[in-house]
Design an enzyme around this catalytic site. Structure first.
Site, short mmCIF file in Angstrom:
data_model
loop_
_atom_site.label_atom_id
_atom_site.label_comp_id
_atom_site.label_asym_id
_atom_site.label_seq_id
_atom_site.Cartn_x
_atom_site.Cartn_y
_atom_site.Cartn_z
N LYS A 1 0.83 -1.26 0.08
CA LYS A 1 0.01 -0.10 0.14
C LYS A 1 0.85 1.23 0.09
O LYS A 1 0.53 2.19 -1.01
CB LYS A 1 -0.80 0.09 1.34
CG LYS A 1 -1.90 -1.06 1.40
CD LYS A 1 -2.85 -0.64 2.42
CE LYS A 1 -2.33 -1.18 3.91
NZ LYS A 1 -1.68 -2.29 4.17
N ARG B 1 -9.74 0.79 8.42
CA ARG B 1 -9.33 -0.57 8.65
C ARG B 1 -10.40 -1.40 9.45
O ARG B 1 -10.23 -2.44 9.82
CB ARG B 1 -8.27 -0.52 9.59
CG ARG B 1 -6.93 -0.78 8.74
CD ARG B 1 -5.61 -0.32 9.53
NE ARG B 1 -4.39 -1.38 9.19
CZ ARG B 1 -3.46 -0.77 8.64
NH1 ARG B 1 -3.43 0.27 8.38
NH2 ARG B 1 -2.25 -1.57 8.76
N ARG C 1 11.44 -6.83 4.59
CA ARG C 1 11.37 -5.51 4.64
C ARG C 1 12.29 -4.60 5.53
O ARG C 1 12.63 -5.16 6.61
CB ARG C 1 9.93 -5.14 5.00
CG ARG C 1 9.58 -3.67 5.06
CD ARG C 1 8.20 -3.29 4.93
NE ARG C 1 7.19 -3.63 6.14
CZ ARG C 1 6.05 -3.21 6.04
NH1 ARG C 1 5.52 -2.62 4.92
NH2 ARG C 1 5.12 -3.62 7.13
N ARG D 1 11.07 -2.83 10.87
CA ARG D 1 10.10 -2.39 11.66
C ARG D 1 9.65 -3.33 12.86
O ARG D 1 9.64 -4.60 12.61
CB ARG D 1 8.92 -2.24 10.74
CG ARG D 1 8.44 -0.78 10.82
CD ARG D 1 7.30 -0.48 9.74
NE ARG D 1 6.07 -0.99 10.18
CZ ARG D 1 5.08 -1.03 9.38
NH1 ARG D 1 5.06 -0.15 8.33
NH2 ARG D 1 3.75 -1.60 9.98
N ARG E 1 -1.16 -9.48 12.96
CA ARG E 1 -1.58 -8.34 11.88
C ARG E 1 -2.43 -8.80 10.83
O ARG E 1 -3.20 -8.65 10.44
CB ARG E 1 -0.38 -7.46 11.27
CG ARG E 1 0.29 -6.78 12.60
CD ARG E 1 1.68 -6.21 11.93
NE ARG E 1 1.40 -4.96 11.21
CZ ARG E 1 2.43 -4.66 10.43
NH1 ARG E 1 3.42 -5.30 10.44
NH2 ARG E 1 2.37 -3.75 9.61
#
Ligand code: AMP
Length: 212
Positions: A13, A88, A123, A155, A166
């Site tokens: 996103k 969300r 990531r 992260r 998540r």
């Protein structure tokens, strides 16, 4: 164009939001980025949000709804905007409707769970907002940001267990929004591909109908 970007965590996103923002010259806001900034600054909102984020859960609706309300009432959104990661949940979508904002499209980037886990483990992010992947979108120099030269890091909520939380949260609370926006006739689904440029091409093709 007033656009909502949806998709599982790590679906791309943020990356696509930046591309759309550049091409259409409209601002993009990521509630995740704003919350991370608040955590870093140690504001009251940041302190409240941190425990939820660290656990891979959604921050309470009223916190993010407040952020978005302030943002959308600012002058820079008058010619359009991109909401990356908001709404969300159904109550968040209803709150957005109650703000009287007309949404043109809700674009969902679709990526299978196994791919998400693979992506998140690779990531790497920078405090300037840039995001990389060790295999799919590697920086020119390992662990160094192409944009600002700072050291990249993982992260906190990309840890394996948090990623699974998540994903569960996404399926239970966020995915029902696809039906919500399909019922309004504004849902667009695009397959998130391995190559970022392939996904961007599909996204731009899907949005071309909104071009003047
Ligand atoms: P993101 O960077 O979009 O993956 O968001 C990171 C984290 O911020 C999420 O796992 C949530 O804890 C929180 N967050 C971001 N956007 C929202 C939202 N719209 N509602 C609730 N929590 C959010």
């Amino acid at each position: 164009m007033n656009l909502i970007l949806m998709g599982a965590p790590g679906a791309g996103k943020g990356t696509q939001s930046a591309k759309i923002s550049e091409k259409w010259n409209i601002p993009a806001v990521s509630t995740g980025d704003m919350l991370r900034a608040a955590v870093k600054e140690g504001t009251e909102m940041g302190v409240k949000a941190k425990s939820y984020m660290d656990a891979g859960q959604l921050v309470p609706d009223e916190v993010v709804i407040g952020i978005i309300k302030d943002y959308l009432s600012s002058d820079k959104c008058k010619d359009g905007f991109i909401l990356d990661g908001f709404p969300r949940s159904i109550p968040q979508a209803e709150a957005l409707d109650a703000m009287g904002v007309k949404i043109d499209a809700a674009l969902s980037i679709e990526v299978a769970d196994e791919k998400i886990v693979e992506r998140m483990s690779g990531r790497r992010v920078c405090s300037c907002g840039a995001s990389y992947h060790v295999v799919y979108k590697a920086p020119k120099t390992a662990d160094v940001c192409d944009v600002c030269g700072a050291a990249l890091y993982v992260r906190a909520d990309d840890a394996a267990e948090t990623v699974l939380n998540r994903l569960n949260t996404y399926h239970a609370t966020t995915e029902p929004l696809k039906d919500y926006y399909a019922a309004k006739g504004i849902l667009i689904c695009v397959e998130g591909r391995e190559e970022v440029s392939d996904t961007t091409a599909a996204v731009m093709a899907a949005l071309s109908k909104f071009e003047a």
